[in-house]
Scaffold this motif. Sequence first.
Motif, PDB file in Angstrom:
ATOM      1  N   CYS A   1      -8.665   8.600  48.865  1.00 21.79           N
ATOM      2  CA  CYS A   1      -9.924   9.061  48.277  1.00 21.79           C
ATOM      3  C   CYS A   1     -10.110   8.442  46.888  1.00 21.79           C
TER       4      CYS A   1
ATOM      5  N   MET B   1     -10.001  14.811  52.707  1.00 21.39           N
ATOM      6  CA  MET B   1      -9.821  13.389  52.821  1.00 21.39           C
ATOM      7  C   MET B   1      -8.418  13.024  52.357  1.00 21.39           C
TER       8      MET B   1
ATOM      9  N   ALA C   1     -10.409   3.944  51.936  1.00 17.69           N
ATOM     10  CA  ALA C   1     -11.367   5.029  51.699  1.00 17.69           C
ATOM     11  C   ALA C   1     -12.640   4.821  52.508  1.00 17.69           C
TER      12      ALA C   1
END
Length: 100
Positions: A5, A1, A35
């Motif tokens: 994150c 990610m 996110a």
Amino acid sequence: MASSCLSPDDVDGYINTLQAGECVSERALKRLCAAVSELMMEESNVQPVLSPVTIVGDLHGQFFDLLHLLSPAVGDAPPNKSYVFLGDFVDRGHNSVETL
């Protein structure tokens, strides 16, 4: 990610801030939105739902109603209870951003 994150501690901190009736900073909201966007892109638009589940109708920005629903006295919070939110989270209430 990617760099947007967030840790569970970050999210818990945002929730605690909102429950205290305080505002989350614009920078924090942008991080949270980035996110969540990444997470949603990874998810299928159809999700299996195991019962029992509580179906929640339109919230219309009623953040304190959402907090009440998620309180242990009424419904409890995930992961202790499962919810399906039907949408219409924002528009009429004073706390549309917090509701998201």
